[in-house]
Design an enzyme around this catalytic site. Structure first.
Site, PDB file in Angstrom:
ATOM      1  N   LYS A 143      94.687  94.862  80.096  1.00 29.61           N
ATOM      2  CA  LYS A 143      95.352  94.917  81.388  1.00 29.61           C
ATOM      3  C   LYS A 143      95.661  93.503  81.897  1.00 29.61           C
ATOM      4  O   LYS A 143      95.316  93.124  83.014  1.00 29.61           O
ATOM      5  CB  LYS A 143      94.484  95.671  82.393  1.00 29.61           C
ATOM      6  CG  LYS A 143      94.151  97.104  81.991  1.00 29.61           C
ATOM      7  CD  LYS A 143      95.376  97.970  81.885  1.00 29.61           C
ATOM      8  CE  LYS A 143      95.751  98.350  80.486  1.00 29.61           C
ATOM      9  NZ  LYS A 143      96.909  99.243  80.394  1.00 29.61           N
ATOM     10  N   GLY A 151     102.320  89.815  64.217  1.00 30.67           N
ATOM     11  CA  GLY A 151     103.022  89.159  65.324  1.00 30.67           C
ATOM     12  C   GLY A 151     102.195  88.032  65.924  1.00 30.67           C
ATOM     13  O   GLY A 151     100.952  88.074  65.894  1.00 30.67           O
ATOM     14  N   TRP A 152     102.874  87.028  66.450  1.00 27.11           N
ATOM     15  CA  TRP A 152     102.205  85.876  67.055  1.00 27.11           C
ATOM     16  C   TRP A 152     102.804  85.580  68.436  1.00 27.11           C
ATOM     17  O   TRP A 152     102.998  84.456  68.846  1.00 27.11           O
ATOM     18  CB  TRP A 152     102.308  84.640  66.144  1.00 27.11           C
ATOM     19  CG  TRP A 152     101.397  83.519  66.538  1.00 27.11           C
ATOM     20  CD1 TRP A 152     101.740  82.390  67.240  1.00 27.11           C
ATOM     21  CD2 TRP A 152      99.995  83.410  66.288  1.00 27.11           C
ATOM     22  NE1 TRP A 152     100.650  81.585  67.450  1.00 27.11           N
ATOM     23  CE2 TRP A 152      99.545  82.182  66.861  1.00 27.11           C
ATOM     24  CE3 TRP A 152      99.061  84.218  65.652  1.00 27.11           C
ATOM     25  CZ2 TRP A 152      98.221  81.763  66.803  1.00 27.11           C
ATOM     26  CZ3 TRP A 152      97.754  83.786  65.586  1.00 27.11           C
ATOM     27  CH2 TRP A 152      97.346  82.577  66.151  1.00 27.11           C
ATOM     28  N   VAL A 198      96.774  91.604  62.055  1.00 29.26           N
ATOM     29  CA  VAL A 198      97.417  91.454  63.363  1.00 29.26           C
ATOM     30  C   VAL A 198      98.850  91.012  63.099  1.00 29.26           C
ATOM     31  O   VAL A 198      99.087  89.910  62.581  1.00 29.26           O
ATOM     32  CB  VAL A 198      96.678  90.434  64.243  1.00 29.26           C
ATOM     33  CG1 VAL A 198      97.391  90.270  65.577  1.00 29.26           C
ATOM     34  CG2 VAL A 198      95.238  90.871  64.457  1.00 29.26           C
ATOM     35  N   GLN A 218     100.344  88.370  73.021  1.00 26.23           N
ATOM     36  CA  GLN A 218      99.227  89.250  72.677  1.00 26.23           C
ATOM     37  C   GLN A 218      98.748  89.007  71.247  1.00 26.23           C
ATOM     38  O   GLN A 218      97.540  88.985  70.971  1.00 26.23           O
ATOM     39  CB  GLN A 218      99.619  90.721  72.852  1.00 26.23           C
ATOM     40  CG  GLN A 218      99.685  91.195  74.290  1.00 26.23           C
ATOM     41  CD  GLN A 218      98.320  91.269  74.950  1.00 26.23           C
ATOM     42  OE1 GLN A 218      97.285  91.336  74.300  1.00 26.23           O
ATOM     43  NE2 GLN A 218      98.315  91.253  76.285  1.00 26.23           N
ATOM     44  N   GLY A 264     109.887  83.513  57.159  1.00 22.01           N
ATOM     45  CA  GLY A 264     110.710  82.512  57.824  1.00 22.01           C
ATOM     46  C   GLY A 264     110.430  82.357  59.299  1.00 22.01           C
ATOM     47  O   GLY A 264     111.106  81.569  59.980  1.00 22.01           O
ATOM     48  N   SER A 265     109.468  83.068  59.829  1.00 15.56           N
ATOM     49  CA  SER A 265     109.154  82.983  61.254  1.00 15.56           C
ATOM     50  C   SER A 265     108.727  81.569  61.642  1.00 15.56           C
ATOM     51  O   SER A 265     107.969  80.909  60.925  1.00 15.56           O
ATOM     52  CB  SER A 265     108.037  83.967  61.617  1.00 15.56           C
ATOM     53  OG  SER A 265     107.547  83.725  62.919  1.00 15.56           O
ATOM     54  N   GLU A 310     105.299  97.269  85.168  1.00 14.29           N
ATOM     55  CA  GLU A 310     105.860  95.920  85.060  1.00 14.29           C
ATOM     56  C   GLU A 310     107.254  95.852  85.664  1.00 14.29           C
ATOM     57  O   GLU A 310     107.711  94.784  86.056  1.00 14.29           O
ATOM     58  CB  GLU A 310     105.864  95.448  83.602  1.00 14.29           C
ATOM     59  CG  GLU A 310     106.837  96.134  82.700  1.00 14.29           C
ATOM     60  CD  GLU A 310     106.703  95.710  81.241  1.00 14.29           C
ATOM     61  OE1 GLU A 310     107.626  95.994  80.455  1.00 14.29           O
ATOM     62  OE2 GLU A 310     105.662  95.111  80.866  1.00 14.29           O
ATOM     63  N   GLN A 363     109.860  96.548  66.857  1.00 15.16           N
ATOM     64  CA  GLN A 363     109.214  97.793  66.437  1.00 15.16           C
ATOM     65  C   GLN A 363     110.249  98.896  66.270  1.00 15.16           C
ATOM     66  O   GLN A 363     110.215  99.659  65.302  1.00 15.16           O
ATOM     67  CB  GLN A 363     108.157  98.212  67.455  1.00 15.16           C
ATOM     68  CG  GLN A 363     106.937  97.309  67.487  1.00 15.16           C
ATOM     69  CD  GLN A 363     105.857  97.830  68.424  1.00 15.16           C
ATOM     70  OE1 GLN A 363     105.745  99.035  68.627  1.00 15.16           O
ATOM     71  NE2 GLN A 363     105.071  96.929  68.993  1.00 15.16           N
ATOM     72  N   GLU A 391      95.521  94.416  87.400  1.00 10.81           N
ATOM     73  CA  GLU A 391      96.272  93.545  86.494  1.00 10.81           C
ATOM     74  C   GLU A 391      97.076  92.511  87.271  1.00 10.81           C
ATOM     75  O   GLU A 391      97.203  91.358  86.852  1.00 10.81           O
ATOM     76  CB  GLU A 391      97.193  94.369  85.596  1.00 10.81           C
ATOM     77  CG  GLU A 391      97.906  93.537  84.541  1.00 10.81           C
ATOM     78  CD  GLU A 391      98.643  94.369  83.511  1.00 10.81           C
ATOM     79  OE1 GLU A 391      99.350  93.766  82.678  1.00 10.81           O
ATOM     80  OE2 GLU A 391      98.520  95.615  83.527  1.00 10.81           O
ATOM     81  N   ASP A 422     102.590 101.657  82.182  1.00 12.25           N
ATOM     82  CA  ASP A 422     102.744 100.235  81.908  1.00 12.25           C
ATOM     83  C   ASP A 422     104.191  99.787  82.077  1.00 12.25           C
ATOM     84  O   ASP A 422     104.469  98.783  82.756  1.00 12.25           O
ATOM     85  CB  ASP A 422     102.253  99.916  80.499  1.00 12.25           C
ATOM     86  CG  ASP A 422     102.287  98.430  80.201  1.00 12.25           C
ATOM     87  OD1 ASP A 422     101.377  97.720  80.664  1.00 12.25           O
ATOM     88  OD2 ASP A 422     103.218  97.972  79.524  1.00 12.25           O
TER      89      ASP A 422
END
Length: 488
Positions: free
Chosen positions: A164, A47-48, A45, A51, A76-77, A231, A117, A401, A227
């Protein structure tokens, strides 16, 4: 559109004049996950964010050690400490640098920001091993690649599972699901490329492991169009613009600041959303008395054309690639021009006081607010219908949603909190499009209602009661978890 699965039990639902295949989730299916993930020894996975953190924890808990779930972060995140606090560790191989995790994983779930991305996809693609699976929870990168004339690597599966709801909802309802089987956030899935022959089962297993009560089929292209448009319309920017315009209108008509907030924002995120969640849009209308229905119909008819005009414009901007490019360009500016917060504005300061003194049963079900909200919401439904999206996707992206995930968070924390704390892509969209909804409602819809010389044209409302979305929402409501989301 249909799919085949060798692991899970497919069933069909009838939505309007169409039949759609779905997978019903639940914790009783967790023992099937290793079979569906056959050939997958590690899920990475990446990314933190909202999601990433939710999905990593849900996957780890559902798989219970059968398959390693590893979080990958940029070197370094600042998120390393947060991931460690949630139980992921470098020492046991469940936490590491993102490209190392990508190279070691059989299923890579890419949940870094859309701008990241777009910046890093060449390096990410190069790190993937042939025969592995690349997963997304949003189709943004497909839109970016399409605009650039590029494609995903031909030797990997490409799938998507798109909850969703916001990440906090994905985790909160999963935790609730430990007590109530089936509690969770619905998801769509898509298979863009199936090189291994396992792409569908892996996508469905991913969705079930996240706790989705039901999973419906879409395409990655259809998902990102609906999507991103959603939004920027009803799910975030639209509701932001609606409540700001109504707050000023009520205050201009003599209400106190506090009552103006109750009749606008509190009414939307409280009773209006709760009633739609359980009883649908037509159920909300039926809840009103005869005078309230007349007010609702008038407000609906005035707001609907604004919603149609803006949602069409938003959809065209997304479809053309303009909106995606604007997010990429904004990402390049953010280091110099970071996004400010909106929560210090007068309206949101009033909202803090109102929420602190809130008595739920005293929140008004304002028929004018309900009419405006439903008019814009139905406008999005009709635009997505016109553009050929599946009924289940339309219902989720336009209604479910909003009322089951986003609005409950807005009710607990505030609309300003949501606008200031969601994904970068959504925050950018809210700041860009909410003023358009605000201005057009103020400049066109409300003057039409106030014009004593000419009655509002109620043709938009004439199609309301017989609209297909009501039957679609009734079917979807039968698959809804029996609990409401709990917001800490």
């Amino acid at each position: 559109m249909d799919f085949e699965t060798a692991v899970f039990d497919k069933e069909y639902i009838t939505l309007g004049d169409r039949r759609e295949a779905i997978i019903r989730g639940g914790r009783h299916l967790f023992d099937r996950l290793p079979r569906a993930f056959d050939g997958v020894n590690q899920i990475g996975v990446i990314g933190w964010g909202p999601q990433g953190s939710a999905q990593a924890q849900n996957l780890r808990d559902s798989l219970n050690g059968a398959i390693k779930v590893t979080v990958g972060l940029r070197s370094g995140s600042g998120s390393f400490d947060q991931a460690r606090a949630a139980g992921f560790r470098e020492e046991d191989g469940t936490l590491g640098e993102m490209f190392e995790v990508i190279r070691a994983s059989d299923l890579v779930i890419l949940l870094i920001s859309d701008a990241a991305q777009a910046e890093l996809y060449d390096q990410i693609f190069a790190a993937l091993r042939p025969g592995t699976t690349l997963g997304f929870s949003h189709g943004f990168l497909l839109g970016h690649l399409t605009a650039a004339g590029k494609q995903f690597p031909a030797e990997v599966d490409v799938i998507a599972v798109c909850p969703k709801g916001m990440g906090a909802s994905v985790r909160a309802l999963y935790v609730q699901g430990k007590e109530v089987n089936g509690a969770g956030i619905n998801a769509s899935f898509a298979v863009q490329q199936d090189v291994t022959g396992h792409a569908t089962d892996r996508a469905l297993a991913w969705s079930i492991a996240l706790g989705a009560p039901y999973t419906f089929q879409t395409t990655l292209r259809s998902e990102y169009l609906s999507d991103l448009s959603g939004e920027r319309a009803m799910l975030l920017a639209g509701v932001h613009g609606i409540v700001e315009s109504l707050y000023r209108r009520y205050r201009d008509h003599g209400m106190s600041d506090e009552n103006a907030f109750r009749h606008s924002t509190e009414s939307v995120t409280g009773p209006i959303s709760k009633i739609i969640s359980k009883d649908g849009l037509d159920g909300l209308y039926r809840r009103l008395d005869s005078d309230g229905r007349a007010v609702f119909a008038q407000a609906y008819s005035a707001a609907y054309p604004v919603g149609v005009e803006l949602t069409h414009e938003i959809y065209d901007e997304v479809l053309s690639g303009n909106e995606i490019n604007s997010v990429v360009l904004a990402g390049q500016r953010l280091a110099r021009f970071p996004m400010g917060k909106i929560d210090q504005a007068d309206m949101w300061q009033v909202g803090q006081k109102v929420r602190a003194d809130r008595v739920e049963n005293d929140i008004p079900l304002d028929p004018f607010t309900a009419g405006v909200f439903c008019g814009v919401m139905m406008a999005q439904v009709d635009v997505l219908l016109e553009r050929g999206h599946p009924y289940s996707e339309i219902a989720n992206e336009s209604v479910i949603e909003a009322v089951d995930s986003l609005n409950p968070y807005m009710h607990a924390r505030g609309v300003a909190y949501m606008v200031d704390n969601c994904s970068t892509t959504a925050r950018l969209g809210a700041r860009k499009w909410a003023p358009r909804f605000d201005y057009l409602l103020t400049q066109q819809a409300y003057p039409a209602v106030d014009n004593e010389q000419q009655a509002v044209d109620t043709k938009p409302f004439e199609a309301f009661e017989g609209h297909v979305i009501h039957q679609v929402l009734r079917v979807c409501a039968e698959l809804r978890p029996s609990v409401d989301i709990f917001v800490e």
